[in-house]
Design a protein around this motif. Structure first.
Motif, PDB file in Angstrom:
ATOM      1  N   PRO B  37       0.680  -1.302  -0.386  1.00 59.16           N
ATOM      2  CA  PRO B  37       0.258   0.170   0.550  1.00 59.16           C
ATOM      3  C   PRO B  37       0.620   1.489   0.110  1.00 59.16           C
ATOM      4  N   TYR B  38       1.721   1.352   0.697  1.00 60.95           N
ATOM      5  CA  TYR B  38       2.586   2.617   0.619  1.00 60.95           C
ATOM      6  C   TYR B  38       3.603   3.388  -0.756  1.00 60.95           C
ATOM      7  N   LYS B 116       7.294   3.448   2.468  1.00 65.08           N
ATOM      8  CA  LYS B 116       7.171   3.764   4.330  1.00 65.08           C
ATOM      9  C   LYS B 116       8.064   2.793   4.523  1.00 65.08           C
ATOM     10  N   GLU B 117       7.799   1.959   4.035  1.00 63.13           N
ATOM     11  CA  GLU B 117       8.061  -0.154   5.090  1.00 63.13           C
ATOM     12  C   GLU B 117       6.884  -0.746   4.016  1.00 63.13           C
ATOM     13  N   ILE B 119       4.772  -4.974   4.407  1.00 65.32           N
ATOM     14  CA  ILE B 119       3.737  -3.965   5.819  1.00 65.32           C
ATOM     15  C   ILE B 119       3.383  -6.344   5.893  1.00 65.32           C
ATOM     16  N   ASN B 120       4.123  -6.902   5.500  1.00 66.75           N
ATOM     17  CA  ASN B 120       4.696  -7.977   4.945  1.00 66.75           C
ATOM     18  C   ASN B 120       6.084  -8.736   6.071  1.00 66.75           C
ATOM     19  N   TYR B 121       7.144  -7.375   6.126  1.00 66.13           N
ATOM     20  CA  TYR B 121       8.374  -7.547   6.654  1.00 66.13           C
ATOM     21  C   TYR B 121       8.416  -6.264   7.932  1.00 66.13           C
ATOM     22  N   ASN B 122       7.798  -5.020   7.507  1.00 63.14           N
ATOM     23  CA  ASN B 122       8.044  -4.129   7.850  1.00 63.14           C
ATOM     24  C   ASN B 122       8.998  -3.469   8.218  1.00 63.14           C
ATOM     25  N   GLY B 123      10.024  -3.274   7.525  1.00 58.07           N
ATOM     26  CA  GLY B 123      11.920  -3.096   8.416  1.00 58.07           C
ATOM     27  C   GLY B 123      12.076  -2.280   7.954  1.00 58.07           C
ATOM     28  N   SER B 124      11.231  -1.296   6.994  1.00 57.09           N
ATOM     29  CA  SER B 124      11.394   0.137   7.056  1.00 57.09           C
ATOM     30  C   SER B 124      13.558  -0.001   6.517  1.00 57.09           C
ATOM     31  N   GLN B 125      13.708  -0.707   5.519  1.00 54.75           N
ATOM     32  CA  GLN B 125      15.422  -0.974   5.688  1.00 54.75           C
ATOM     33  C   GLN B 125      16.323  -0.457   4.118  1.00 54.75           C
ATOM     34  N   GLY B 128      17.105   3.392   2.982  1.00 52.51           N
ATOM     35  CA  GLY B 128      18.060   3.535   3.550  1.00 52.51           C
ATOM     36  C   GLY B 128      19.454   3.164   2.996  1.00 52.51           C
ATOM     37  N   SER B 140      14.271  10.569   5.123  1.00 57.67           N
ATOM     38  CA  SER B 140      12.751   9.357   5.428  1.00 57.67           C
ATOM     39  C   SER B 140      11.352   9.251   5.686  1.00 57.67           C
ATOM     40  N   LEU B 141      10.187   9.218   5.437  1.00 54.61           N
ATOM     41  CA  LEU B 141       8.959   8.696   6.371  1.00 54.61           C
ATOM     42  C   LEU B 141       8.620  10.014   5.784  1.00 54.61           C
TER      43      LEU B 141
END
Ligand code: FAD
Ligand code: AMP
Lengths: 313, 246
Positions: B37-38, B116-117, B119-125, B128, B140-141
């Motif tokens: 979604p993001y 942003k991330e 939604i399965n692993y949500n790492g936000s990695q 960066g 970021s964000l």
């Protein structure tokens, strides 16, 4: 073994910072803090287990690239094998950069101490809190970004030395024009108690009783997505799968149906209280305590009961 | 402006989450995949808006296997010009980021947007990591992004509030809520997506930093204790003595 903890000086006394230092201490080796900014009384981090704080005061509002360089320089002089962050918005920008710079695997959003019996692995939330994953890191240096409220801060030391450190980070590529931080707000991800409300409240004018209850408890306020989308509440209060994920000790959900996408962001809460007029609301299945009733009747009564309790304790 | 938008797939938000092979693999049985979604609502739509007002090109990129082509077509239907798939399973965030960075290095983009991330692993990695690999600045964000020549003005989430920043291109930005409004693809978009270029690029050799070893599901909740709406003292008492949270 040495562990380096990054602390944003301006948040050095936030509970999340104490959690990160406590976590690092529990890894067993020496704990050194690398801080940026003008934070006061950094020596206090020693009480949670740091043996030394290194601080670059010139870097008060550094961008992610500068903070990355600072931590990398500190990692080099200390020879740290593990670097710990609190998983906040700075960590989300910096930890991935540092991971590439140091060729160090990143565990993002750890919720427990690592298991080192066979390699190095750590439990994290996946699928927006609908499951847990065990991630192992294959690189020599490891980075862990700890989800707030995953462990309790523990006092196990005394004030420590604070040394100036120059990270030689160069100029910022990103210019800060303005900062807007509402006064007195408890940042949602750090809040231990959260009162949240949804479309059942009918309109923004009815949030007074939610704020009153939150004030009585010392809680932060949150909301469901449609409430933020229609503009009844600010976007940063939106919790759930596509909002902020939280894991407070207590989550009170008022007039929220409990859709799967909402639950995904809050089901890490230790205790959930649900207030809803509809006995069939799916949220009751995820709740510890349920009240079938009208929020307009129940919330003022709950607020009175909380005030009475607070006065007596 | 040449914009690269990083797209990943994620299970539909209503999917039942289960695991197979001794809890080592996500059970894809019956799972519908959507564009994360993001990535779709914010990164892609904002990229399209920028193109619509100031011209340029929007390329989407996914690190994934042929199974992800359906999700790529969904993103093309929203309006991206063309797509690139780096042909490999994205085993971890670093692996995905290194692939995207390698492609971006060879193709000179002005702006790289991610969600942003996932939604399965949500790492936000990933964002960066791309920025560091390319030695580019990173915002970021971001919840708002305005273009003013080669300078961008952005609003981003920071601890406890918001910050307004300025940065020059080239730049990496991860996109959060507020950036744009979701767009529903129309029939014309869906038809056009079928014939838009989708380039398959072989992966570069990179070792992942991390491995997902296994998964567990949360313990089932015990039954909810119902409390009389006229007895809030009892609730407060239970929260204090039984749950010990106040
Ligand atoms: C891809 C996707 C992502 C999403 N992400 C999120 C997310 O991150 N967060 C999120 O919250 N939602 C999210 N949603 C939306 C979610 O599906 C629900 O639509 C939403 O959570 C419903 O919000 P609500 O419970 O406030 O409203 P409703 O579903 O309208 O529920 C209102 C509830 O209030 C109760 N009620 C009514 N009057 C009263 C009263 N006087 N007193 C007490 N109770 C009352 C009703 O019985 C009802 O249960 C997402 C949806 C999609 C498709
Ligand atoms: N396999 C992938 N291919 C392309 N982009 C990705 C991939 N994985 C993640 N991304 C992008 O990186 C963002 C952050 O992902 P993550 O770091 O996994 O939370 C996502 O919102 C996407 O924009």
């Amino acid at each position: 073994m040495k562990t380096l903890v990054y602390i944003n000086g301006n948040h050095a006394h936030a509970k999340a910072s104490f959690e990160a230092v406590t976590y690092a201490k529990k890894l067993g080796g020496e704990v050194i803090v690398i801080a940026s900014g003008n934070g006061s009384d950094l020596a206090k981090l020693g009480e949670y287990g740091a043996s030394k704080v290194m601080v670059d005061k010139s870097l008060d509002h550094g961008d992610a690239q500068q903070i990355t360089k600072l931590i990398a320089a500190a990692a080099e002089v200390t020879g740290a094998e593990v670097i710990v962050f609190s998983h906040d918005l700075v960590a989300k920008a910096v930890a991935p950069r540092l991971s590439v710079r140091l060729k160090a695997g990143l565990i993002s959003g750890a919720i427990a101490l690592p298991d080192t019996s066979n390699g190095f692995s750590c439990k994290v939330n996946v699928f927006s809190g609908k499951a847990f994953g065990l991630v192992s890191v294959k690189t020599a240096t490891k980075i862990i970004s700890l989800l707030p409220n995953s462990i309790q801060p523990e006092l196990n030391g005394s004030d420590c030395a604070v040394e100036d450190f120059n990270g030689n980070v160069g100029a910022a590529a990103i210019k800060i024009i303005d900062t807007k931080i509402p006064e007195g707000n408890i940042p949602l991800p750090e809040a231990e108690l959260v009162v949240s409300a949804g479309r059942g409240l009918k309109g923004p004018e009815n949030w007074g009783m939610i704020e009153d209850l939150a004030n009585s408890l010392g809680a932060a306020t949150a909301c469901s997505r449609p409430v933020a989308d229609i503009g009844w509440r600010p976007h940063h209060e939106h919790v759930g799968q596509t909002g902020v994920a939280i894991r407070p000790n207590l989550y009170i959900a008022v007039g929220i149906s409990g859709a799967i996408q909402h639950l995904a962001g809050v089901n890490g809460s230790k205790v959930i209280v649900v207030v809803n007029t509809d006995p069939e609301a799916p949220f009751f299945k995820a709740a510890d305590y349920g009240i079938i009733g009208d929020a307009f009747d129940v919330i003022p009564k709950l607020n009175e009961a909380v005030k009475k309790f607070k006065a007596a304790h | 402006m040449k914009i690269l938008v990083c797209i990943s797939k994620s299970p539909d938000t209503t999917s039942k989450i289960a695991f197979t092979d001794g809890n080592t693999k996500f059970d894809e049985n019956g799972v519908q995949y959507i564009v994360n979604p993001y990535d779709e609502w914010y990164a892609l739509v904002r990229a399209l808006e920028i193109k619509e007002t100031s011209g340029g090109n929007v390329t989407i990129i996914t690190v994934g296997t042929a199974a992800d082509d359906a999700v790529i077509r969904k993103a093309l239907a929203i309006g991206a010009d063309d797509a690139v798939r780096i042909d490999a399973e994205a085993t971890d965030a670093y692996f995905a980021a290194a692939q995207i960075a390698a492609y971006a290095k060879a193709n000179n983009f002005d702006l790289i947007l991610t969600g942003k991330e996932t939604i399965n692993y949500n790492g936000s990695q990933v964002a960066g990591m791309i920025a560091e690999d390319l030695d580019l600045p990173f915002v970021s964000l971001a919840t708002k992004l305005d273009v003013n020549g080669s300078t961008l003005r952005l609003e981003q989430e920071i601890v406890g509030g918001l910050q307004i920043v300025e940065a020059n291109l080239p730049l990496v930005v991860s996109c959060a809520k507020g950036m744009a409004e979701q767009r529903i693809p129309n029939m014309r978009g869906i038809m056009a997506a079928r014939t838009k270029p989708l380039q398959i690029v072989p992966a570069v050799a990179v070792d992942a930093f991390t491995v997902y070893e296994s998964y567990t599901l949360p313990d089932a909740k015990k039954a909810c204790t119902m409390i009389d709406p006229n007895n809030m003292d009892e609730l407060v008492n239970l929260l204090h003595t039984e749950a010990k949270v106040i």
